[in-house]
Design an enzyme around this catalytic site. Structure first.
Site, PDB file in Angstrom:
ATOM      1  N   LYS A 169      17.141  13.629  69.674  1.00 53.23           N
ATOM      2  CA  LYS A 169      15.928  12.819  69.321  1.00 53.23           C
ATOM      3  C   LYS A 169      14.936  12.656  70.736  1.00 53.23           C
ATOM      4  O   LYS A 169      13.774  12.737  70.623  1.00 53.23           O
ATOM      5  CB  LYS A 169      16.324  11.596  69.000  1.00 53.23           C
ATOM      6  N   ARG A 220      15.041  -1.331  64.092  1.00 49.36           N
ATOM      7  CA  ARG A 220      16.809  -1.257  63.744  1.00 49.36           C
ATOM      8  C   ARG A 220      17.296  -2.318  62.753  1.00 49.36           C
ATOM      9  O   ARG A 220      18.330  -1.795  62.224  1.00 49.36           O
ATOM     10  CB  ARG A 220      17.503  -1.797  64.979  1.00 49.36           C
ATOM     11  N   ARG A 253      29.585  17.770  74.913  1.00 43.55           N
ATOM     12  CA  ARG A 253      28.658  17.179  75.894  1.00 43.55           C
ATOM     13  C   ARG A 253      29.384  16.290  76.868  1.00 43.55           C
ATOM     14  O   ARG A 253      29.161  16.678  78.275  1.00 43.55           O
ATOM     15  CB  ARG A 253      27.513  16.154  75.231  1.00 43.55           C
ATOM     16  N   ARG A 294      30.391  11.396  80.597  1.00 42.68           N
ATOM     17  CA  ARG A 294      30.266   9.906  80.270  1.00 42.68           C
ATOM     18  C   ARG A 294      31.574   9.708  79.401  1.00 42.68           C
ATOM     19  O   ARG A 294      31.663  10.230  78.385  1.00 42.68           O
ATOM     20  CB  ARG A 294      29.125   9.901  79.190  1.00 42.68           C
ATOM     21  N   ARG A 309      30.261   4.693  66.577  1.00 41.67           N
ATOM     22  CA  ARG A 309      28.965   4.871  66.849  1.00 41.67           C
ATOM     23  C   ARG A 309      28.042   5.514  65.623  1.00 41.67           C
ATOM     24  O   ARG A 309      27.134   5.074  65.377  1.00 41.67           O
ATOM     25  CB  ARG A 309      28.561   5.509  68.184  1.00 41.67           C
TER      26      ARG A 309
END
Ligand code: IMP
Ligand code: MG
Length: 371
Positions: free
Chosen positions: A195, A270, A309, A315, A327
């Site tokens: 995004k 949201r 990733r 991360r 998530r």
């Protein structure tokens, strides 16, 4: 609460269904008070009155009769031109109390015709009730017995009233407004859908301002703005920042860009209440959300992408599959509500988010071009 288009014109939410029902309730009480000793005939003037009459008589508990007439013009043979006549009066009205139910009285020309027609019908009483009234344009020395809602001299549609045939079916009333000038996009996509990358392309291409809620939060907190400090108190306590704080931050951000062609909202709204607040805020500026554009990517593919990733980014939340799926689920639950919210306004555009970056930009651009 939003802006809609009928034929060539734009209309904005103006009077809600609830306000209309309240006004009708008050009209019913007043009429009942004056007519309870008899059996009035409620006479609706078609076409615009059909919703009003239906709701009015449903709330009226006394004895009553209901009938409808249409005011038709036909070319007269005399030099004054058009003469109006009522079509559909079948009952004998002599000695009866008639309450005319009008959807709207504007100049009063229609009302004048009605008075003229009923003058020699030997009624016991003639009363006029109108749901909407435009006092600034009303030019006649005629008495209106019951008025629901007085409104300024601006064209309205909905709840039976039309603009060139359209709009009668809306439960709310909408008011004529000027054409919105901005393109405002809500950009959505699950974590890992790319995004951010796309938003950067799109804002350049369309000259829009990109508002990323995450960045706005971080900036406010870093610069210790009043709202930043407030947001912090919630975050430090492990709580979600309440909608009204988030909305205020967003508004401040919008107001920093008074000349913007429009905005790409990223990470906001949201919740449905945020979406409503945003609509309401834009409405006050005569603007609206042009569309919600959502990148659609299958879950398994995304999980794989994020795990890959994670191998290079390091991360920790990108390395645990269960956490990634969590998530994703959170995203699905939250967006389902918003998807439905924008779908109901005909503003949801799903875009296939699988493929190479340029290809996806092209797909997004095709949607942006339409908006
Ligand atoms: P008049 O000017 O009072 O005779 O109103 C004439 C008719 O115009 C009404 O019965 C409505 O059908 C229509 N009209 C007037 N104002 C509006 C409006 O704001 N929206 C839709 N129709 C209207
Ligand atoms: Mg009418």
């Amino acid at each position: 609460m939003s802006i809609i288009k009928l034929h060539d014109k734009y209309f904005k939410s103006y009077i809600s269904e609830e306000q209309i029902q309240e006004a009708i309730n008050s009209l019913v009480k007043q009429v009942y008070n004056d007519c309870k000793e008899e059996t009035p005939i409620f006479l609706g003037i078609l076409n615009g009155c059909f919703m009003f009459v239906a709701d009015f008589v449903r709330q009226y508990n006394g004895d009553c009769e209901v009938s409808f007439v249409k005011l038709a013009s036909y070319e007269g043979t005399n030099s004054t031109g058009k003469i109006k006549q009522l079509v559909g009066v079948n009952e004998d009205l002599e000695g009866r109390t008639v309450v005319i139910l009008e959807d709207i009285i504007d100049t009063g020309n229609t009302l004048q015709e009605i008075y003229n027609i009923f003058k020699d019908k030997k009624l016991k009483k003639l009363k006029i009730a109108t749901l909407f009234f435009k006092p600034d344009v009303f030019k006649k020395a005629l008495h209106i017995d019951y008025i629901g809602i007085s409104i300024p001299d601006k064209f309205i549609v909905g709840y039976g009233l039309d603009y060139d045939g359209l709009g009668r079916n809306f439960a709310d009333i909408y008011q004529l407004t000027s054409k919105p000038t901005m393109t405002n996009i809500v950009l959505f996509g699950p974590p890992g859908a790319g995004k951010g990358t796309q938003a950067t392309f799109l804002k350049e291409k369309y000259g829009l301002v990109h508002i990323s809620t995450g960045d706005v939060f971080r900036d406010n907190i870093k610069n210790e703005t009043e709202l930043g400090i407030l947001a912090r108190t919630f975050m430090d306590g492990g709580d979600l920042v309440p909608d009204d704080v988030t909305i205020k931050m967003l508004k401040t951000e919008i107001e920093k860009n008074p000349d913007a062609n429009g905005f790409i909202f990223d990470g906001f709204p949201r919740t449905e209440s945020q979406a409503k607040a945003l609509d309401q805020y834009l409405l006050e500026k005569g603007e609206a959300i042009s569309g919600m554009v959502a990148l659609e990517v299958a879950e398994d593919l995304l999980v794989q992408r994020i795990l890959n990733r994670g191998k290079t980014s390091g991360r920790p939340d990108d390395q645990n599959e269960a956490k990634i799926r969590n998530r994703f689920n959170e995203y699905k639950t939250k967006t389902a509500v918003l998807k439905e919210y924008y779908q109901n306004q005909n503003k949801y555009f799903g875009v296939n988010g699988v493929g190479d970056i340029n290809e996806i930009t092209k797909r997004l651009s095709d949607v942006f071009d339409k908006l």
